[in-house]
Scaffold this motif. Structure first.
Motif, PDB file in Angstrom:
ATOM      1  N   VAL A  59       0.850  -1.187   0.000  1.00 28.44           N
ATOM      2  CA  VAL A  59       0.000   0.000   0.000  1.00 28.44           C
ATOM      3  C   VAL A  59       0.890   1.242   0.000  1.00 28.44           C
ATOM      4  CG1 VAL A  59      -1.821   1.233   1.227  1.00 28.44           C
ATOM      5  CG2 VAL A  59      -1.749  -1.266   1.288  1.00 28.44           C
ATOM      6  N   PRO A  60       0.748   2.127  -0.989  1.00 34.10           N
ATOM      7  CA  PRO A  60       1.618   3.301  -1.090  1.00 34.10           C
ATOM      8  C   PRO A  60       1.072   4.537  -0.369  1.00 34.10           C
ATOM      9  CG  PRO A  60       0.254   3.179  -3.027  1.00 34.10           C
ATOM     10  CD  PRO A  60      -0.143   2.012  -2.157  1.00 34.10           C
ATOM     11  N   THR A  61       1.893   5.554  -0.329  1.00 39.29           N
ATOM     12  CA  THR A  61       1.464   6.862   0.174  1.00 39.29           C
ATOM     13  C   THR A  61       0.303   7.365  -0.687  1.00 39.29           C
ATOM     14  OG1 THR A  61       3.674   7.433   0.965  1.00 39.29           O
ATOM     15  CG2 THR A  61       2.182   9.262   0.478  1.00 39.29           C
ATOM     16  N   GLY A  62      -0.686   7.961  -0.047  1.00 40.92           N
ATOM     17  CA  GLY A  62      -1.842   8.486  -0.768  1.00 40.92           C
ATOM     18  C   GLY A  62      -3.022   7.539  -0.802  1.00 40.92           C
ATOM     19  N   ALA A  63      -2.838   6.313  -0.295  1.00 40.35           N
ATOM     20  CA  ALA A  63      -3.925   5.335  -0.288  1.00 40.35           C
ATOM     21  C   ALA A  63      -4.812   5.533   0.940  1.00 40.35           C
ATOM     22  CB  ALA A  63      -3.357   3.919  -0.301  1.00 40.35           C
ATOM     23  N   THR A  64      -6.051   5.059   0.846  1.00 40.39           N
ATOM     24  CA  THR A  64      -6.992   5.097   1.970  1.00 40.39           C
ATOM     25  C   THR A  64      -7.502   3.688   2.231  1.00 40.39           C
ATOM     26  OG1 THR A  64      -7.710   7.365   1.514  1.00 40.39           O
ATOM     27  CG2 THR A  64      -9.194   5.990   2.815  1.00 40.39           C
ATOM     28  N   ILE A  65      -7.365   3.235   3.469  1.00 40.64           N
ATOM     29  CA  ILE A  65      -7.822   1.902   3.856  1.00 40.64           C
ATOM     30  C   ILE A  65      -9.121   2.025   4.647  1.00 40.64           C
ATOM     31  CG2 ILE A  65      -7.320  -0.095   5.330  1.00 40.64           C
ATOM     32  CD1 ILE A  65      -4.375   0.253   4.626  1.00 40.64           C
ATOM     33  N   THR A  66     -10.091   1.179   4.310  1.00 44.68           N
ATOM     34  CA  THR A  66     -11.375   1.175   5.000  1.00 44.68           C
ATOM     35  C   THR A  66     -11.721  -0.252   5.405  1.00 44.68           C
ATOM     36  OG1 THR A  66     -12.137   3.045   3.658  1.00 44.68           O
ATOM     37  CG2 THR A  66     -13.818   1.783   4.841  1.00 44.68           C
ATOM     38  N   THR A  67     -12.100  -0.440   6.676  1.00 47.95           N
ATOM     39  CA  THR A  67     -12.510  -1.760   7.151  1.00 47.95           C
ATOM     40  C   THR A  67     -13.995  -1.742   7.500  1.00 47.95           C
ATOM     41  OG1 THR A  67     -11.894  -1.193   9.422  1.00 47.95           O
ATOM     42  CG2 THR A  67     -10.232  -2.321   8.080  1.00 47.95           C
ATOM     43  N   GLY A  68     -14.642  -2.892   7.327  1.00 39.60           N
ATOM     44  CA  GLY A  68     -16.056  -3.003   7.638  1.00 39.60           C
ATOM     45  C   GLY A  68     -16.281  -3.530   9.036  1.00 39.60           C
ATOM     46  N   ALA A  69     -17.528  -3.767   9.384  1.00 45.59           N
ATOM     47  CA  ALA A  69     -17.880  -4.290  10.696  1.00 45.59           C
ATOM     48  C   ALA A  69     -17.257  -5.671  10.889  1.00 45.59           C
ATOM     49  CB  ALA A  69     -19.392  -4.367  10.828  1.00 45.59           C
ATOM     50  N   GLY A  70     -16.678  -5.910  12.046  1.00 43.65           N
ATOM     51  CA  GLY A  70     -16.078  -7.199  12.348  1.00 43.65           C
ATOM     52  C   GLY A  70     -14.830  -7.510  11.540  1.00 43.65           C
ATOM     53  N   SER A  71     -14.240  -6.490  10.937  1.00 38.94           N
ATOM     54  CA  SER A  71     -13.071  -6.693  10.069  1.00 38.94           C
ATOM     55  C   SER A  71     -11.823  -6.047  10.667  1.00 38.94           C
ATOM     56  CB  SER A  71     -13.328  -6.102   8.682  1.00 38.94           C
ATOM     57  OG  SER A  71     -14.493  -6.649   8.111  1.00 38.94           O
ATOM     58  N   GLU A  72     -10.657  -6.578  10.287  1.00 33.95           N
ATOM     59  CA  GLU A  72      -9.389  -6.047  10.767  1.00 33.95           C
ATOM     60  C   GLU A  72      -8.318  -6.210   9.702  1.00 33.95           C
ATOM     61  OE1 GLU A  72      -8.111  -7.828  14.407  1.00 33.95           O
ATOM     62  OE2 GLU A  72     -10.004  -7.498  15.437  1.00 33.95           O
ATOM     63  N   VAL A  73      -7.335  -5.317   9.734  1.00 29.62           N
ATOM     64  CA  VAL A  73      -6.187  -5.410   8.841  1.00 29.62           C
ATOM     65  C   VAL A  73      -4.922  -5.138   9.650  1.00 29.62           C
ATOM     66  CG1 VAL A  73      -4.980  -4.363   6.880  1.00 29.62           C
ATOM     67  CG2 VAL A  73      -7.450  -4.702   6.780  1.00 29.62           C
ATOM     68  N   ASP A  74      -3.916  -5.982   9.509  1.00 27.13           N
ATOM     69  CA  ASP A  74      -2.610  -5.738  10.110  1.00 27.13           C
ATOM     70  C   ASP A  74      -1.680  -5.244   9.019  1.00 27.13           C
ATOM     71  OD1 ASP A  74      -3.538  -6.554  12.536  1.00 27.13           O
ATOM     72  OD2 ASP A  74      -2.595  -8.531  12.496  1.00 27.13           O
ATOM     73  N   LEU A  75      -1.112  -4.067   9.244  1.00 35.28           N
ATOM     74  CA  LEU A  75      -0.287  -3.408   8.245  1.00 35.28           C
ATOM     75  C   LEU A  75       1.120  -3.210   8.793  1.00 35.28           C
ATOM     76  CD1 LEU A  75      -1.072  -2.155   5.432  1.00 35.28           C
ATOM     77  CD2 LEU A  75      -1.177   0.046   6.609  1.00 35.28           C
ATOM     78  N   LYS A  76       2.114  -3.495   7.975  1.00 43.41           N
ATOM     79  CA  LYS A  76       3.510  -3.275   8.364  1.00 43.41           C
ATOM     80  C   LYS A  76       4.028  -2.040   7.629  1.00 43.41           C
ATOM     81  CE  LYS A  76       8.072  -5.508   8.208  1.00 43.41           C
ATOM     82  NZ  LYS A  76       8.793  -6.725   7.763  1.00 43.41           N
ATOM     83  N   PRO A  77       4.109  -0.876   8.315  1.00 43.66           N
ATOM     84  CA  PRO A  77       4.540   0.353   7.651  1.00 43.66           C
ATOM     85  C   PRO A  77       6.037   0.405   7.398  1.00 43.66           C
ATOM     86  CG  PRO A  77       4.124   0.769   9.964  1.00 43.66           C
ATOM     87  CD  PRO A  77       3.718  -0.650   9.706  1.00 43.66           C
ATOM     88  N   PHE A  78       6.795  -0.228   8.300  1.00 37.81           N
ATOM     89  CA  PHE A  78       8.245  -0.336   8.131  1.00 37.81           C
ATOM     90  C   PHE A  78       8.760  -1.437   9.050  1.00 37.81           C
ATOM     91  CE2 PHE A  78       7.811   3.696  10.823  1.00 37.81           C
ATOM     92  CZ  PHE A  78       7.908   3.049  12.045  1.00 37.81           C
ATOM     93  N   ALA A  79      10.031  -1.778   8.933  1.00 43.41           N
ATOM     94  CA  ALA A  79      10.609  -2.858   9.733  1.00 43.41           C
ATOM     95  C   ALA A  79      10.474  -2.558  11.222  1.00 43.41           C
ATOM     96  CB  ALA A  79      12.080  -3.044   9.364  1.00 43.41           C
ATOM     97  N   GLY A  80       9.939  -3.524  11.972  1.00 39.79           N
ATOM     98  CA  GLY A  80       9.796  -3.344  13.408  1.00 39.79           C
ATOM     99  C   GLY A  80       8.558  -2.573  13.816  1.00 39.79           C
ATOM    100  N   GLY A  81       7.629  -2.374  12.887  1.00 40.71           N
ATOM    101  CA  GLY A  81       6.405  -1.655  13.214  1.00 40.71           C
ATOM    102  C   GLY A  81       5.185  -2.384  12.680  1.00 40.71           C
TER     103      GLY A  81
END
Length: 409
Positions: A59-81
């Protein structure tokens, strides 16, 4: 005169070269999707329609993430985060970049997010504190951290920032725009800072007092700090259980220590859920996929149990609880921990003593006596915990990068 002109021209050329080199050092990066549960989409820069998020997608800069009910996303923005995007959340990716030295070593890694609504749980490797440059923008300001576990919530009632390990610097937005003096929120006792729509961020208060207020008003569901703290325990527990060091900035027993710290603060904030927190944590550290050896798992299970009891008893006593209340909560947490450890075949012999030790530590300096016996699932054990003096220290993070506190466009 001619020589002076040549010197002046050389200086200009040198400055241009340095600026060009510095600009080249900053490189745009992309976040990686580690896990998707339920329905989640991303609107990519320049696109008119959102597309489903999938594991492994970048996912690049400028993107928008949207989650629905009962949903989750784990995102790694950089190493160790790792950023856990919880249910019914909308977040913009404002910047993802790294700076490298001439030798290729990373000297700075940046992630800037703009939380429009919902909850984010962020975990940042404290070992990378010197290079981490992470911030979450809210209507109240920018919450910046470098080696921390913290929760940020934005909803119709306002926004909140709570720390579970480490420190967070909140730079509040002032009425009419502009930013105020950074506020360091120390999590030594589990702190949160919040503000209603149209108001500046308030004074930091203990998580336990805010959660008690939420319980009193019945606001403990979606978007509440009560829910956010529970989600933080679940998020870190899942990361430890899976052996995913990128999610907690550590692995094995080090990751278990991070989890114990989170459980301690969460249990202090919400004692009624302490047994559940302990159960989740014990299940995580004893998981065969955690990367923790069987012997170390037994020790880790005892450690997270002690952390849960210490946090819960501390708040229970502060709220007027007596020795009977302390004994009850100690037994309840110990029983949940033993049940969880037994499910994986992990030794439970140290859990009762660890639970009692947590109660002793929490009641030191008070008139309330800690239990000398612990009853776990009908079996009573006489325990002899050690009276110790514990000291909690914390070091505020370095000055916030000014690029993290520029006014939102």
């Amino acid at each position: 005169m001619k020589n002076i002109f040549k010197l002046f021209l050389s200086a200009i050329l040198l400055s241009c070269t340095v600026l060009t080199t510095q600009a080249a050092d900053s490189q745009a990066t992309e976040a990686t999707v580690l896990r998707v549960q339920g329905s989640a989409t991303v609107l990519l820069p320049g696109a008119s329609d959102s597309v489903p998020l999938t594991v492994g997608m970048t996912v690049p800069t400028g993107a928008t993430i949207t989650t629905g009910a009962g949903s989750e996303v784990d995102l790694k923005p950089f190493a160790g985060g790792m950023t856990a995007v919880k249910a019914n959340t909308r977040v913009d990716i404002e910047e993802l970049s790294v700076n490298k030295s001439r030798s290729g070593k990373v000297t700075k890694q940046t992630a800037k997010l703009n939380l429009r609504s919902g909850n984010l749980i962020s975990t940042l490797d404290p070992a990378r504190k010197a290079i981490n440059n992470y911030g979450i923008r809210t209507p109240k300001g920018v919450a910046a951290a470098r080696g921390t576990v913290y929760a940020v919530s934005v909803n119709q009632t306002g926004s909140s920032v709570a720390t579970l390990t480490g420190t967070v610097t909140l730079t509040p937005v002032l009425p009419g725009g502009g930013f105020g003096v950074p506020i360091v929120v120390d999590i030594g006792t589990g702190m949160v800072i919040s503000g209603a729509p149209g108001q500046t961020a308030g004074t930091p208060v203990s998580l336990s007092s805010l959660i008690a207020d939420e319980a009193g008003t019945g606001n403990t569901g979606e978007g509440s700090m009560t829910e956010a703290i529970s989600q933080a325990v679940t998020t870190v527990s899942k990361a430890v259980a899976s052996g995913d060091s990128s999610a907690v900035g550590a692995s094995g027993t080090s990751a278990a220590s991070v989890l114990a710290a989170v459980v301690n603060v969460a249990s202090s904030a919400n004692p009624t859920q302490a047994s559940n927190f302990a159960s989740q944590a014990v299940t995580a550290v004893t998981s065969p996929t955690s990367g923790i050896s069987a012997t170390a798992a037994a020790t880790a299970a005892a450690a997270v149990t002690e952390a849960a009891v210490q946090g819960a008893v501390k708040t229970t006593v502060a709220n007027g609880g007596d020795a009977s209340a302390v004994s009850t909560i100690t037994n309840t947490i110990a029983s949940s921990a033993v049940t969880a450890a037994s499910a994986s075949g992990t030794s439970t012999t140290a859990i009762a003593t660890a639970a009692a030790q947590g109660a002793v530590t929490a009641t030191q300096g008070t008139t309330v006596a800690a239990p000398t016996t612990v009853t776990v699932n009908g079996t009573t054990t006489t325990v002899t915990p050690t009276t110790t003096t514990t000291t909690t220290t914390s070091t505020p993070i370095t000055t916030v990068d000014t690029t993290l506190i520029s006014p939102s466009s």
